[in-house]
Design a protein around this motif. Structure first.
Motif, PDB file in Angstrom:
ATOM      1  N   ALA A  90       0.820  -1.209   0.000  1.00  0.00           N
ATOM      2  CA  ALA A  90       0.000   0.000   0.000  1.00  0.00           C
ATOM      3  C   ALA A  90       0.856   1.261   0.000  1.00  0.00           C
ATOM      4  CB  ALA A  90      -0.917  -0.005   1.219  1.00  0.00           C
ATOM      5  N   ASP A 130      -1.057   5.349   3.528  1.00  0.00           N
ATOM      6  CA  ASP A 130      -1.590   5.270   2.171  1.00  0.00           C
ATOM      7  C   ASP A 130      -2.600   4.134   2.064  1.00  0.00           C
ATOM      8  OD1 ASP A 130      -0.157   7.351   1.275  1.00  0.00           O
ATOM      9  OD2 ASP A 130       1.083   6.245  -0.161  1.00  0.00           O
ATOM     10  N   THR A 131      -3.463   4.225   1.079  1.00  0.00           N
ATOM     11  CA  THR A 131      -4.422   3.152   0.846  1.00  0.00           C
ATOM     12  C   THR A 131      -3.964   2.290  -0.318  1.00  0.00           C
ATOM     13  OG1 THR A 131      -5.736   4.582  -0.600  1.00  0.00           O
ATOM     14  CG2 THR A 131      -6.377   4.473   1.724  1.00  0.00           C
ATOM     15  N   PRO A 154      -4.374   0.611  -3.782  1.00  0.00           N
ATOM     16  CA  PRO A 154      -5.141   1.011  -4.965  1.00  0.00           C
ATOM     17  C   PRO A 154      -6.394   0.143  -5.154  1.00  0.00           C
ATOM     18  CG  PRO A 154      -2.807   0.968  -5.478  1.00  0.00           C
ATOM     19  CD  PRO A 154      -2.951   0.402  -4.084  1.00  0.00           C
ATOM     20  N   GLY A 155      -7.510   0.800  -5.383  1.00  0.00           N
ATOM     21  CA  GLY A 155      -8.771   0.095  -5.599  1.00  0.00           C
ATOM     22  C   GLY A 155      -9.505  -0.263  -4.324  1.00  0.00           C
ATOM     23  N   ASP A 215     -10.080   0.961   0.194  1.00  0.00           N
ATOM     24  CA  ASP A 215      -9.854   2.011   1.187  1.00  0.00           C
ATOM     25  C   ASP A 215      -9.082   1.459   2.386  1.00  0.00           C
ATOM     26  OD1 ASP A 215     -11.775   0.406   2.290  1.00  0.00           O
ATOM     27  OD2 ASP A 215     -13.101   2.040   2.939  1.00  0.00           O
TER      28      ASP A 215
END
Length: 474
Positions: A339, A344-345, A347-348, A350
């Motif tokens: 991530a 950070d999240t 991708p795609g 949460d």
């Protein structure tokens, strides 16, 4: 002496380790995805390319390999009584580095035979009866197996007084008669069977799994990867004639699909008021929890310990845990560092890095709790005219003073010792005979299987490298 290349064709990754036997050091390690479905050389060459980038071009004097690719060594074990000959058969299979798909007891049914044919194991181990004991059961089961539509090898390792008749019934199959896995009640005899299992693995299973494509580069596939791990653990514990080991140990390998536990200890009762019940276990024991793994078997961890325990250790709520677990179960390649930077999240989604790290910590901790509890012995309390006494089933590991850990979830984290501590005794399972206090030794470079391989030719060197490379984690 020599420079040796050690290769582990894993189910997911092909791992390579370069060792200099003169300086007794690991020159470097690398890994790449295993490509057994196409050409196994492809994954091997990718790993070697990464290794060369680290250590340069080296002419290796020897190349040795082990493998659990293409499903590993898949076995079915059949015995008479579940807690005796059937357990001894499973113990022998696991100790030889196999993955035991199913164990059967008593008389086989036609439904059992259909299931065995569906499994189509690499090897079937047929046991039953002590020498001079029950003959009828193993002979009956041999007759049922004779009707199998498959052609898997069968090892007959039961009552010696029935072995010839079983072999005659199975004369149209590929059979081998071996010493009884339990010639006397409660005393297993697993070494001869394990030797035969390994011989079959080398003779034909490697070829059947398409691994011979790599033999231009290596000496040969010497053993299944779990067998190499077991060999390394046993060497580390017992030592050699000229190099002492570290003593009894518990080994923990948390993988994506399974959690493997190893114990190097006789595990006899340590309390004078305790009697041993059931089958005596071998000094070197391996168990495989096929329902507990960090990705492919992620739901099994939650089911084994309960979502409330995951909540307690991760600090996440139940709905969030179920959401992330469902995602990871179908996106098995996702790791916490995928991530990006902290917060950070992915991708795609949460899901944040922090959430994934907290969840993986909880999952690894509970995987170890469940797997070691299943592996270790346990006490049952009962009352006598003399007062309270105990019955011990399995091994007493309470005085084992070393826990050796490996696997991505334990290696690639800053919380290794905290996770590994879940292998120790806890009031949550008060009758479990897990270690009470132990040093945590970490296989940071993922070298244990390689050292098992190296020990086949350089046991003293392999032992000294392990003692140097396994890092004590506080």
């Amino acid at each position: 002496m020599a420079k040796v290349l050690l290769i582990d064709f894993g189910s997911t990754y092909t791992k390579v380790t370069a060792v200099d036997t003169d300086t007794e050091e690991v020159l470097g390690t690398a890994q790449s995805f295993t490509t057994v479905e196409t050409d196994i050389n492809e994954g091997l060459n990718n790993a070697l390319l990464k290794l060369r980038e680290k250590i340069g071009e080296i002419a290796f004097d020897k190349q040795l390999a082990c493998s659990s690719a293409a499903g590993g060594l898949r076995m079915v074990a059949i015995g008479l009584v579940p807690d005796l000959t059937a357990k001894a058969a499973k113990q022998a299979s696991l100790g030889a580095g196999a993955k035991v798909i199913k164990t059967y007891s008593y008389e086989l049914t036609d439904g059992d035979l259909n299931e065995i044919d569906e499994i189509n194991p690499d090897i079937l181990l047929l046991c039953g009866g002590t020498d001079g004991g029950n003959r009828e059961n193993i002979i009956y089961n041999a007759g049922i197996l004779a009707k199998s539509k498959r052609s898997f090898p069968i090892i007959i390792a039961g009552n010696r007084n029935a072995a010839d008749e079983c072999a005659e019934l199975l004369k149209d199959k590929q059979t081998t008669v071996c010493e009884n896995v339990m010639p006397r009640l409660d005393i297993p005899n697993v070494a001869p069977v394990q030797e035969e299992i390994r011989a079959l693995f080398l003779k034909q299973i490697v070829k059947a799994k398409g691994l011979t494509e790599a033999e231009n580069l290596i000496k040969g596939i010497l053993m299944p990867t779990p067998s190499a791990m077991l060999t390394a653990m046993k060497l580390l514990a017992k030592g050699t004639k000229s190099e002492p080991g570290i003593g009894d140990l518990l080994g923990v390998d948390v993988g994506g699909a399974t959690t493997d536990i190893y114990s190097m200890s006789f595990g006899f009762p340590t309390n004078g008021m305790t009697a041993l019940k059931g089958l005596r276990e071998d000094y070197a024991k391996r168990t495989v929890e096929g329902d507990i793994g960090m990705r492919y078997s992620i739901h099994g961890i939650v089911e084994a310990e309960g979502v409330s325990r995951i909540c307690e250790l991760s600090g996440l709520d139940e709905d969030r845990i179920n959401e992330i677990v469902d995602y990871l179960g179908t996106h098995t390649y996702v790791l916490p560092d995928g991530a990006g930077i902290e917060g950070d999240t992915l991708p795609g989604t949460d899901f944040t890095t922090d959430e994934l790290k907290r969840l993986d910590f909880a999952l690894a901790s509970t995987a170890i709790e469940a797997a070691v509890t299943r592996h270790a012995g346990r006490l049952e309390e009962y009352y006598t005219p003399m007062g309270v006494s105990y019955m011990q089933t399995g091994k007493d590991l309470s005085k084992v003073s070393n826990v050796v850990v490996t696997g991505g979830a334990l290696i690639h984290t800053t919380r290794t010792a905290e996770i590994a501590s879940h292998a120790l005794y806890s009031i949550r399972t008060p009758m479990s005979l897990k270690p009470k206090q132990a040093d945590i030794l970490v296989d940071r470079k993922y070298i244990l299987a390689s050292m098992g391989l190296l020990s086949t030719e350089y046991p003293d060197i392999a032992l000294r490298i392990m003692k140097k490379e396994l890092i004590k984690d506080e």
